[in-house]
Design a protein around this motif. Structure first.
Motif, PDB file in Angstrom:
ATOM      1  N   CYS A 136      97.181 -19.235  -7.969  1.00 20.91           N
ATOM      2  CA  CYS A 136      96.469 -17.970  -7.732  1.00 20.91           C
ATOM      3  C   CYS A 136      97.036 -16.806  -8.527  1.00 20.91           C
ATOM      4  N   SER A 137      96.140 -16.047  -9.143  1.00 17.21           N
ATOM      5  CA  SER A 137      96.534 -14.888  -9.955  1.00 17.21           C
ATOM      6  C   SER A 137      96.541 -13.582  -9.163  1.00 17.21           C
ATOM      7  N   ILE A 138      96.149 -13.631  -7.895  1.00 19.71           N
ATOM      8  CA  ILE A 138      96.057 -12.405  -7.096  1.00 19.71           C
ATOM      9  C   ILE A 138      97.365 -11.611  -7.070  1.00 19.71           C
ATOM     10  N   PRO A 139      98.530 -12.248  -6.824  1.00 22.71           N
ATOM     11  CA  PRO A 139      99.779 -11.464  -6.829  1.00 22.71           C
ATOM     12  C   PRO A 139     100.057 -10.809  -8.184  1.00 22.71           C
ATOM     13  N   LEU A 140      99.590 -11.425  -9.276  1.00 24.61           N
ATOM     14  CA  LEU A 140      99.775 -10.845 -10.604  1.00 24.61           C
ATOM     15  C   LEU A 140      98.920  -9.599 -10.782  1.00 24.61           C
ATOM     16  N   ILE A 141      97.784  -9.575 -10.096  1.00 23.73           N
ATOM     17  CA  ILE A 141      96.844  -8.457 -10.222  1.00 23.73           C
ATOM     18  C   ILE A 141      97.123  -7.387  -9.168  1.00 23.73           C
ATOM     19  N   LYS A 142      97.218  -7.811  -7.935  1.00 19.43           N
ATOM     20  CA  LYS A 142      97.301  -6.886  -6.796  1.00 19.43           C
ATOM     21  C   LYS A 142      98.718  -6.655  -6.275  1.00 19.43           C
ATOM     22  N   GLY A 143      99.648  -7.546  -6.657  1.00 12.12           N
ATOM     23  CA  GLY A 143     101.006  -7.419  -6.139  1.00 12.12           C
ATOM     24  C   GLY A 143     101.165  -8.066  -4.777  1.00 12.12           C
ATOM     25  N   ARG A 144     102.288  -7.783  -4.141  1.00 12.40           N
ATOM     26  CA  ARG A 144     102.585  -8.348  -2.824  1.00 12.40           C
ATOM     27  C   ARG A 144     101.738  -7.685  -1.743  1.00 12.40           C
ATOM     28  N   LEU A 145     101.734  -8.296  -0.572  1.00 15.67           N
ATOM     29  CA  LEU A 145     100.963  -7.782   0.561  1.00 15.67           C
ATOM     30  C   LEU A 145     101.353  -6.354   0.904  1.00 15.67           C
ATOM     31  N   ILE A 146     100.348  -5.497   1.016  1.00 14.31           N
ATOM     32  CA  ILE A 146     100.539  -4.151   1.565  1.00 14.31           C
ATOM     33  C   ILE A 146      99.470  -3.951   2.635  1.00 14.31           C
ATOM     34  N   SER A 147      99.894  -3.906   3.879  1.00  8.55           N
ATOM     35  CA  SER A 147      98.953  -3.693   4.983  1.00  8.55           C
ATOM     36  C   SER A 147      98.651  -2.202   5.114  1.00  8.55           C
ATOM     37  N   ARG A 148      97.395  -1.883   5.348  1.00  8.41           N
ATOM     38  CA  ARG A 148      97.037  -0.496   5.607  1.00  8.41           C
ATOM     39  C   ARG A 148      97.471  -0.118   7.021  1.00  8.41           C
ATOM     40  N   GLU A 149      97.868   1.130   7.184  1.00 11.13           N
ATOM     41  CA  GLU A 149      98.325   1.608   8.482  1.00 11.13           C
ATOM     42  C   GLU A 149      97.177   1.581   9.496  1.00 11.13           C
ATOM     43  N   PRO A 150      97.463   1.181  10.740  1.00 12.57           N
ATOM     44  CA  PRO A 150      96.399   1.042  11.738  1.00 12.57           C
ATOM     45  C   PRO A 150      95.666   2.345  12.036  1.00 12.57           C
ATOM     46  N   GLU A 151      96.370   3.486  11.980  1.00 12.40           N
ATOM     47  CA  GLU A 151      95.717   4.761  12.299  1.00 12.40           C
ATOM     48  C   GLU A 151      94.564   5.037  11.323  1.00 12.40           C
ATOM     49  N   GLY A 152      94.810   4.806  10.034  1.00 12.65           N
ATOM     50  CA  GLY A 152      93.759   5.023   9.031  1.00 12.65           C
ATOM     51  C   GLY A 152      92.606   4.056   9.197  1.00 12.65           C
ATOM     52  N   LEU A 153      92.922   2.827   9.568  1.00 13.23           N
ATOM     53  CA  LEU A 153      91.874   1.824   9.764  1.00 13.23           C
ATOM     54  C   LEU A 153      90.982   2.176  10.958  1.00 13.23           C
ATOM     55  N   ILE A 154      91.605   2.624  12.040  1.00 18.84           N
ATOM     56  CA  ILE A 154      90.822   3.007  13.220  1.00 18.84           C
ATOM     57  C   ILE A 154      89.951   4.221  12.915  1.00 18.84           C
ATOM     58  N   GLU A 155      90.514   5.189  12.194  1.00 21.97           N
ATOM     59  CA  GLU A 155      89.748   6.383  11.820  1.00 21.97           C
ATOM     60  C   GLU A 155      88.529   6.003  10.983  1.00 21.97           C
ATOM     61  N   GLU A 156      88.742   5.116  10.014  1.00 20.95           N
ATOM     62  CA  GLU A 156      87.627   4.694   9.160  1.00 20.95           C
ATOM     63  C   GLU A 156      86.577   3.919   9.953  1.00 20.95           C
ATOM     64  N   THR A 157      87.044   3.056  10.856  1.00 23.19           N
ATOM     65  CA  THR A 157      86.124   2.271  11.673  1.00 23.19           C
ATOM     66  C   THR A 157      85.279   3.161  12.567  1.00 23.19           C
ATOM     67  N   LYS A 158      85.879   4.175  13.154  1.00 22.86           N
ATOM     68  CA  LYS A 158      85.134   5.095  14.024  1.00 22.86           C
ATOM     69  C   LYS A 158      84.053   5.832  13.241  1.00 22.86           C
ATOM     70  N   LEU A 159      84.356   6.184  11.991  1.00 25.95           N
ATOM     71  CA  LEU A 159      83.360   6.842  11.150  1.00 25.95           C
ATOM     72  C   LEU A 159      82.200   5.896  10.865  1.00 25.95           C
ATOM     73  N   LEU A 160      82.513   4.641  10.526  1.00 25.46           N
ATOM     74  CA  LEU A 160      81.459   3.659  10.271  1.00 25.46           C
ATOM     75  C   LEU A 160      80.614   3.444  11.519  1.00 25.46           C
ATOM     76  N   ASP A 161      81.244   3.445  12.663  1.00 26.85           N
ATOM     77  CA  ASP A 161      80.537   3.273  13.927  1.00 26.85           C
ATOM     78  C   ASP A 161      79.567   4.431  14.163  1.00 26.85           C
ATOM     79  N   LYS A 162      80.027   5.652  13.846  1.00 22.93           N
ATOM     80  CA  LYS A 162      79.153   6.832  13.998  1.00 22.93           C
ATOM     81  C   LYS A 162      77.986   6.793  13.017  1.00 22.93           C
TER      82      LYS A 162
END
Length: 413
Positions: free
Chosen positions: A138-164
């Motif tokens: 797989c070439s993904i690590p060469l392109i995107k690098g190692r795993l970086i998880s997005r912070e849960p607060e930002g994910l919840i905020e974005e999800t609430k906007l999509l829900d609205k």
């Protein structure tokens, strides 16, 4: 020529998500979005560089766009994405007429405006970027690098906007969503994040989980999918192969016995769930016996949804230097054998839906038919339910009685 912008998004849903972010940047600057047309001020191509076929497709689009620019139909050409990340210097030498090169969208960037590329009733939430699994092909690590998880607060905020905004289906995406949170100091994992999303939303009717690694798919996640009505009974579980030697050389960190056990638990917990997998044929050193083992496993397991890739030899990956590379014609034959087998499996599964009534989300109209999906199909990847009726509304759910079945699609009324 007015300030107009159009975008061509290639590759996976993660790229589509990034394309929406790039597009929002231009709309915020006063550009008008056009799906196409004779004269466009700015054209953006968001490329894919994952495997050989994807790279060839990206290069083809860039070549065509350069011709359009030379013909005066495009004023400015921007090329972005994974292909640029991998081959920026070579691309600049080959395509001097491109005005701007961009690599990757920032990990925590979100497209929080109105969606322009995907149907308005379908949302995507990219919860992580990169991958630390280090599969040898797989070439993904060469392109995107190692795993970086997005912070849960930002994910919840974005999800609430999509829900609205009233989306009906939210797709959870990432290179490996089951790895989310491993790099964060949290006391919960993907299942915990999904519980928070469910608690904070009310309009989202379907939650679909895509790109799960079988080695990270735990019982907590399985129980949540089985018991939560709003989570689609659709398990996207790319196993890639089933032979233990091949799995080890792929660095999948899982064995055949563990895969069989996981699938057995899924089937027992959710008898009506749909399993989707992806496979690689022609991995270096794959023998006819090992391929036959994979073919037999596909037949025995009866995956309702299945995709096959011919191994792509990607420079920079460990498998690139593996000996006993498999000839293209052999890979092609093996690909066709599995796909021909899968056609029969898929048809048999679809026939089982006849006379059932399903909740179908209508996506679009095409000629005399409305095309939609049950919870058992992902948009633009799996088959559709065709409904012949004059007055359905895209973005709405309808009870549909299945009347006929084909290899990949269903007919209903």
């Amino acid at each position: 020529m007015s300030k107009t912008v159009s975008i061509i998004s290639l590759g996976c849903f993660r790229n589509t998500y990034d394309s929406e972010f790039i597009l929002k940047e231009f709309i915020d600057r006063g550009y008008v979005f056009l799906q196409g047309g004779d004269k466009i001020n700015t054209l953006i191509i968001n490329t894919c560089g994952f495997i050989r076929q994807a790279k060839e497709e990206s290069l083809e689009y860039i070549t065509k766009a350069v011709s359009l620019k030379k013909g005066g139909k495009i004023k400015k050409l921007i090329v972005a994405g994974c292909l640029v990340k991998r081959y920026e210097d070579e691309l600049k030498d080959s395509f001097p007429d491109v005005d701007e090169w961009r690599t990757l969208v920032p990990v925590n960037a979100t497209a929080r405006g109105e969606r322009k590329i995907m149907p308005r009733h379908i949302g995507f939430l990219k919860i992580c970027e990169g991958c630390s699994n280090n599969c040898s092909y797989c070439s993904i690590p060469l392109i995107k690098g190692r795993l970086i998880s997005r912070e849960p607060e930002g994910l919840i905020e974005e999800t609430k906007l999509l829900d609205k905004q009233g989306i009906k289906e939210l797709n959870i995406i990432g290179q490996d969503v089951t790895a989310w949170g491993k790099d964060l100091k949290l006391n919960y994992n993907l299942a915990g994040l999904l519980k928070k999303i469910l608690k904070e939303t009310k309009n989202i009717r379907w939650l679909r989980i895509l790109y799960t690694h079988p080695g990270h798919f735990n019982d907590e996640l399985l129980d949540l999918i089985a018991n939560e009505k709003r989570i689609c009974k659709y398990v996207d579980l790319p196993i890639q192969h089933i032979n233990d030697k091949i799995l080890k050389e792929m660095n999948r960190k899982i064995t055949k016995a563990e895969i069989v056990s996981l699938i057995s638990r899924i089937r027992k917990k959710m008898p009506k769930a749909v399993l989707r997998t992806s496979l690689i044929v022609g991995f270096p050193g794959e023998t006819e016996k090992q391929f036959k083992e994979l073919l037999d496993f596909v037949e025995e397991t009866g995956f309702e949804r299945l995709g096959v890739f011919m191994y792509s030899r990607e420079e920079g990956t460990r498998a690139y230097s593996f000996k006993r590379q498999v000839h293209f014609k052999t890979k092609e034959r093996r690909y066709k054998e599995i796909m021909n087998l899968q056609k029969g499996i898929s048809l048999k599964h679809n026939i089982g839906f006849i006379r059932e009534r399903q909740d179908v989300l209508i996506d679009r109209k095409e000629e005399d038919y409305f095309l939609g999906r049950s919870q058992f199909s992902t948009y633009d990847i799996d088959g559709v339910v065709c409904v012949k009726k004059k007055d359905l509304t895209p973005g709405e759910f309808y009870k549909v009685k299945i009347t006929d079945a084909y290899e990949y699609d269903l007919l209903g009324q």
